[in-house]
Design a protein around this motif. Structure first.
Motif, mmCIF file in Angstrom:
data_model
loop_
_atom_site.group_PDB
_atom_site.id
_atom_site.type_symbol
_atom_site.label_atom_id
_atom_site.label_comp_id
_atom_site.label_asym_id
_atom_site.label_seq_id
_atom_site.Cartn_x
_atom_site.Cartn_y
_atom_site.Cartn_z
ATOM 1 N N ALA A 73 0.831 -1.209 0.000
ATOM 2 C CA ALA A 73 0.000 0.000 0.000
ATOM 3 C C ALA A 73 0.860 1.251 0.000
ATOM 4 N N VAL A 74 1.922 1.256 0.815
ATOM 5 C CA VAL A 74 2.803 2.422 0.872
ATOM 6 C C VAL A 74 3.487 2.641 -0.471
ATOM 7 N N MET A 75 3.976 1.556 -1.081
ATOM 8 C CA MET A 75 4.609 1.681 -2.399
ATOM 9 C C MET A 75 3.648 2.223 -3.442
ATOM 10 N N HIS A 76 2.373 1.900 -3.296
ATOM 11 C CA HIS A 76 1.379 2.305 -4.277
ATOM 12 C C HIS A 76 0.721 3.633 -3.922
ATOM 13 N N GLY A 77 1.276 4.337 -2.972
ATOM 14 C CA GLY A 77 0.806 5.699 -2.731
ATOM 15 C C GLY A 77 -0.194 5.887 -1.623
ATOM 16 N N ALA A 78 -0.262 4.950 -0.682
ATOM 17 C CA ALA A 78 -1.151 5.141 0.457
ATOM 18 C C ALA A 78 -0.579 6.193 1.392
ATOM 19 N N PHE A 79 -1.443 7.035 1.906
ATOM 20 C CA PHE A 79 -1.093 7.993 2.954
ATOM 21 C C PHE A 79 -1.793 7.477 4.204
ATOM 22 N N LEU A 80 -1.038 6.809 5.071
ATOM 23 C CA LEU A 80 -1.620 6.109 6.211
ATOM 24 C C LEU A 80 -1.619 6.987 7.452
ATOM 25 N N LYS A 81 -2.744 6.973 8.150
ATOM 26 C CA LYS A 81 -2.859 7.720 9.402
ATOM 27 C C LYS A 81 -3.399 6.802 10.483
ATOM 28 N N ALA A 82 -2.865 6.950 11.693
ATOM 29 C CA ALA A 82 -3.357 6.158 12.816
ATOM 30 C C ALA A 82 -4.815 6.510 13.071
ATOM 31 N N ALA A 83 -5.639 5.489 13.217
ATOM 32 C CA ALA A 83 -7.055 5.741 13.486
ATOM 33 C C ALA A 83 -7.261 6.303 14.883
ATOM 34 N N GLN A 84 -6.344 5.974 15.790
ATOM 35 C CA GLN A 84 -6.449 6.441 17.166
ATOM 36 C C GLN A 84 -5.177 7.189 17.567
ATOM 37 N N ILE A 85 -5.331 8.172 18.399
ATOM 38 C CA ILE A 85 -4.191 8.941 18.897
ATOM 39 C C ILE A 85 -3.587 8.223 20.104
ATOM 40 N N GLN A 86 -2.272 8.030 20.069
ATOM 41 C CA GLN A 86 -1.554 7.445 21.194
ATOM 42 C C GLN A 86 -0.939 8.573 22.025
ATOM 43 N N THR A 87 -1.349 8.699 23.259
ATOM 44 C CA THR A 87 -0.914 9.824 24.081
ATOM 45 C C THR A 87 0.582 9.814 24.360
ATOM 46 N N THR A 88 1.222 8.645 24.265
ATOM 47 C CA THR A 88 2.655 8.555 24.558
ATOM 48 C C THR A 88 3.529 9.013 23.390
ATOM 49 N N ASP A 89 2.955 9.147 22.191
ATOM 50 C CA ASP A 89 3.766 9.471 21.019
ATOM 51 C C ASP A 89 4.465 10.825 21.150
ATOM 52 N N ALA A 90 3.767 11.817 21.667
ATOM 53 C CA ALA A 90 4.350 13.161 21.728
ATOM 54 C C ALA A 90 5.649 13.156 22.524
ATOM 55 N N ARG A 92 6.096 -0.704 13.187
ATOM 56 C CA ARG A 92 5.522 -2.045 13.323
ATOM 57 C C ARG A 92 4.240 -2.014 14.151
ATOM 58 N N ARG A 93 4.247 -1.235 15.220
ATOM 59 C CA ARG A 93 3.036 -1.115 16.037
ATOM 60 C C ARG A 93 1.931 -0.414 15.246
ATOM 61 N N LEU A 94 2.298 0.620 14.511
ATOM 62 C CA LEU A 94 1.325 1.331 13.687
ATOM 63 C C LEU A 94 0.667 0.385 12.688
ATOM 64 N N ALA A 95 1.468 -0.514 12.111
ATOM 65 C CA ALA A 95 0.953 -1.442 11.108
ATOM 66 C C ALA A 95 -0.034 -2.450 11.700
ATOM 67 N N LEU A 96 0.050 -2.681 13.015
ATOM 68 C CA LEU A 96 -0.859 -3.611 13.679
ATOM 69 C C LEU A 96 -2.136 -2.943 14.172
ATOM 70 N N ASP A 97 -2.090 -1.612 14.306
ATOM 71 C CA ASP A 97 -3.232 -0.866 14.823
ATOM 72 C C ASP A 97 -4.181 -0.479 13.689
ATOM 73 N N PRO A 98 -5.403 -0.079 14.032
ATOM 74 C CA PRO A 98 -6.325 0.401 12.992
ATOM 75 C C PRO A 98 -5.738 1.624 12.280
ATOM 76 N N LEU A 99 -5.897 1.646 10.950
ATOM 77 C CA LEU A 99 -5.353 2.717 10.134
ATOM 78 C C LEU A 99 -6.452 3.397 9.346
ATOM 79 N N GLU A 100 -6.199 4.663 9.024
ATOM 80 C CA GLU A 100 -7.069 5.395 8.115
ATOM 81 C C GLU A 100 -6.311 5.642 6.827
ATOM 82 N N ALA A 101 -6.992 5.462 5.704
ATOM 83 C CA ALA A 101 -6.405 5.768 4.399
ATOM 84 C C ALA A 101 -7.531 6.102 3.452
ATOM 85 N N SER A 102 -7.235 6.907 2.436
ATOM 86 C CA SER A 102 -8.260 7.233 1.456
ATOM 87 C C SER A 102 -8.683 5.960 0.736
#
Length: 292
Positions: free
Chosen positions: A111-128, A158-168
């Motif tokens: 998906a990334v190679m084919h132009g997906a713009f992936l966004k985490a479906a949920q905000i992780q408070t520890t990321d900041a 890797r964790r992002l890839a296991l979590d719910p994602l948003e993409a067009s």
């Protein structure tokens, strides 16, 4: 070489020597609208700390809100077109070969190679806090520390890839459109990368790879460079080095065994490539890690 627009080169001239497709980099800045698109040979992992911004990415508008992680292949021209004042952005530039080596679902890599713009479906408070720590540690980090930061960033992917994602919708489709359509070049490049990723420890040549695909060597080389912006041999070297760095950091394998396992063929070849690309020898790199 990474492909960069003049505007991108001017904005990042202070670290242009470090910023190529084989180098990991961390940086933070107050985002602003861009006059032109730019592109480079990395996968970007971005976190907007405050504000809101909209990218023009492959003809689509992709809006990112504060604290929501975003991932995309930066070899696809992209441009920030709307940015709320004071929007502070942290960008992690992950070398493409390191991303492709991650043990994540093949559908995510494709998906990334084919132009997906992936966004985490949920905000992780520890990321900041984590991303800010990476920014703070980066300027004074030695090669071993920088490799550790890359490993931490890859774990977050890797964790992002296991979590719910948003993409067009267009990006979600299997085999979704790439930046120049569903082109034969992209198909060829994707299959060549799969071969290299599986057989990097073997003796590989352009002829071997082209034969495995049933295409001419000229077709293989031109397709790979068109999609990746680098030669097949350059990608092979980068991928082998990436795997060697992991083995040196995560195992006690003798250095010579690492060299052969990663397809370098000889200790001298391994040392020459390693020192040229990292600035230290394999032994020095491992010593720096063990000293921490």
């Amino acid at each position: 070489m990474a492909r960069q627009s003049p505007a991108f080169q001017d904005e990042h001239a202070g670290w242009a020597d470090l910023f190529d497709g084989s180098s990991f980099h961390v940086e933070s800045h107050v985002a602003g609208a861009m006059a032109t698109a730019h592109w480079h040979d990395h996968v970007e992992l971005n976190l907007l700390l405050e504000g809101r911004m909209t990218y023009l990415f492959q003809g689509r508008q992709e809006t990112v809100e504060a604290r929501r992680l975003a991932l995309f292949w930066a070899a696809i021209p992209h441009r920030a077109i709307e940015v709320a004042p004071g929007s502070r952005l942290i960008c992690l530039y992950i070398p493409f070969q390191d991303f492709m080596a991650l043990p994540i679902a093949g559908s995510i890599r494709k998906a990334v190679m084919h132009g997906a713009f992936l966004k985490a479906a949920q905000i992780q408070t520890t990321d900041a806090g984590t991303f800010q720590r990476w920014v703070d540690e980066w300027p004074g980090a030695d090669p071993a520390r920088r490799r550790l930061l890359l490993d931490e960033a890859c774990l977050r992917v890797r964790r992002l890839a296991l979590d719910p994602l948003e993409a067009s919708d267009s990006a979600r489709r299997e085999g979704g459109e790439c930046r120049d359509g569903r082109s034969p070049s992209l198909d060829h490049a994707e299959r060549m990368i799969e071969i290299i990723n599986l057989r990097f420890g073997e003796e590989l040549s352009i002829a071997t790879i082209a034969a495995a695909l049933g295409i001419h060597q000229t077709t293989a080389t031109s397709a790979f460079r068109r999609v990746l912006g680098m030669s097949i041999n350059e990608y092979i070297v980068r991928f082998r080095l990436s795997r060697a760095l992991h083995l040196l950091a995560d195992t006690d394998q003798p250095i010579l065994d690492v060299a052969y396992a990663c397809g370098f063929g000889s200790a001298s070849r391994f040392y020459d490539v390693f020192k040229l690309r990292t600035g230290v020898t394999p032994r020095q790199f491992r010593s720096q890690l063990s000293a921490r």
